[in-house]
Design an enzyme around this catalytic site. Sequence first.
Site, mmCIF file in Angstrom:
data_model
loop_
_atom_site.group_PDB
_atom_site.id
_atom_site.type_symbol
_atom_site.label_atom_id
_atom_site.label_comp_id
_atom_site.label_asym_id
_atom_site.label_seq_id
_atom_site.Cartn_x
_atom_site.Cartn_y
_atom_site.Cartn_z
ATOM 1 N N ASP A 1 26.874 40.515 43.878
ATOM 2 C CA ASP A 1 26.461 40.856 42.782
ATOM 3 C C ASP A 1 27.203 42.686 42.592
ATOM 4 O O ASP A 1 28.010 42.348 41.172
ATOM 5 C CB ASP A 1 25.173 40.817 42.299
ATOM 6 C CG ASP A 1 24.641 41.664 40.989
ATOM 7 O OD1 ASP A 1 25.315 42.093 40.945
ATOM 8 O OD2 ASP A 1 23.467 40.867 40.985
ATOM 9 N N THR B 1 24.074 40.857 38.306
ATOM 10 C CA THR B 1 25.412 39.476 37.832
ATOM 11 C C THR B 1 24.527 38.130 38.573
ATOM 12 O O THR B 1 24.697 37.462 38.193
ATOM 13 C CB THR B 1 26.326 39.738 38.031
ATOM 14 O OG1 THR B 1 26.462 40.024 39.278
ATOM 15 C CG2 THR B 1 27.232 41.085 37.182
ATOM 16 N N ASP B 2 23.606 38.281 39.412
ATOM 17 C CA ASP B 2 23.097 37.192 40.230
ATOM 18 C C ASP B 2 21.982 36.207 39.775
ATOM 19 O O ASP B 2 22.325 35.072 38.872
ATOM 20 C CB ASP B 2 21.969 37.598 41.301
ATOM 21 C CG ASP B 2 23.216 37.583 42.753
ATOM 22 O OD1 ASP B 2 23.892 36.445 42.511
ATOM 23 O OD2 ASP B 2 22.895 37.823 43.165
ATOM 24 N N VAL B 3 21.564 37.217 38.193
ATOM 25 C CA VAL B 3 20.736 36.508 37.649
ATOM 26 C C VAL B 3 21.646 35.905 35.988
ATOM 27 O O VAL B 3 21.332 34.888 36.281
ATOM 28 C CB VAL B 3 19.172 37.664 37.386
ATOM 29 C CG1 VAL B 3 18.268 36.909 36.169
ATOM 30 C CG2 VAL B 3 18.089 38.216 38.117
#
Length: 583
Positions: A407, A435-437
């Site tokens: 991320d 950005t992970d989510v």
Amino acid sequence: MTRSLSLVESATGAQVAARSLGLVAEPADLDDLMDGSGAGPLECEISWAGPVDLPLSDERAVQAACGIMHVHGRAAGRPAPLAVDYASAAAGVLAAQGILAAWIARSRGVRVTSVRTSVSQAALLVLAQYLGAATADDDWREPTVPGSSTFVSADGVRFEFETLDPQRWLRFWTRLGADPAAAKRGWRPFQERFATATCPLPPELHETVRRTSFTTVRAAADGAGASVLPVREDPGPPAPARPWTLAPFPDQGSSGLPGQRKSAEAGPVSDRPLAGIRVIESTRRVQGPMAGHILWMLGADVVRIEPPGGDPMRGIPPIAGGCSARFSALNAGKSVTEADITTAEGRRTVHELVSGADVFLHNWAPGKAAQLRLDADDLRRTRPGLIYAWASGWGDSLGSSSPLGTDFLVQAHSGLAAALRPADEPPAPSLMTLTDVLGGLVCAQGVLAALLARIRTGHGGRVDSSLYSAATVLPRPARRAEWTALDRPLRTEDGYLALGREARERPEHLAAATGLGACAGITEITSQLRNLPTAFWSRRLAEAGLTATEVCADLRQLARDPRFSRALSVGEHVFPLAPWEFS
């Protein structure tokens, strides 16, 4: 399908949803194919508050009320807004997902005429892990000491460092000549920053880097097998990118989905439009599990493949009901099959599961699928018509020698780290896993588009998405935002207030409402607000026609607040409810 966006309060949400839907093929026979039930037009609403019983009217208010400012601000020790419309962008992706899921349901004879979601529901969903950890039914409490993992070299280069291996971490600091004890103390907060959104490293480590050139830092990282990337100062994405791509397989498999039918009488409305669809998931951490979680919330049967003994993330505190609350936040409701996929027997198990599935989803490291002989071509031979989805870090954007796809490195390189902070602050990634989510949301949308395409054509396909491509979903300004003190949450006697647009842009009105003369300066106004509680100032500003939102400073408050009761489920920890309403 973009015609479905009918009532939209968030311009950013509408922009993201329209762009997402624009990637989906819309053949001339779509209405005939999808609307055999005679259900009429499909409409989508994106509101600000949705089921949250608060007067929320913009991105800033949602970030304040739903906890985003609190989590993003942990590293700085005070609540802070994101300077991008993150919650609105997430709501736009959710809206596109809801529309695609509704079209899939229509193809199966389910009556759906509208989809509703909201920016507030998106905000709560992106905080699912943090909500779970904060409200777990044990005595463990998250560390909240401020701290940053962005380093500055002797020659002024701001950079992000990444490794997931403690030995490589120690080798890196040894090569830089850091104090070994400080390096050992630093590993735990560094490793946990993905979960806690703060990183209180020993000061000695930052001091070591400040004495070292970036060239030396990069050489030490290369020698240790770790990754280093400078933080870009340009807030714009480096190049236009598709959030996901779909490559149809040449062979035809299933001609539709389980339960698909066309009839003059549509079936009853369902809040599970993907019921009967089976997803096999082999994922870790956040991005992949979030994609599977979205599909599960839409009604799919999701089966996780975990190593013998279970995913090690299950045991990471805080524990709720015998399982990590963070893990449960993204994986509850999924069934589990344990298999060692590095063995022939484990790979046979994967093929057996896939033989009865519609989707296979993974976020393995680059090259691992081919190494295991579990790539798209391997699995589609077992299941013609399969949707094969890979959620990666960088995709093919940085070539074969890309750094670790995590991320904070993606935020740094994509320009997001610069875009989400105002011009008077140095660019740095948020330690909230943005950005992970968003990568998980984007991957799930690609899967829905592929399922819809399979209904039309009978062909399965490969869906590719990445953290890097997800970062481009967020609309960015060409220049970083210019903020004053009024653009940041203001301290009151007992908390913080986030001001609405007019109060921020017309300080003379704010001064009058706080009992000061119209010529009072910002410093006087902020000092005045510190003298009385948040509730008092909220009422006083409302009486003056100015909006202001109390900033959530503790995620546990949301579980106790009846105004959030229709958006959250309270059990062993708090879960955000599914963010769509179908009717």
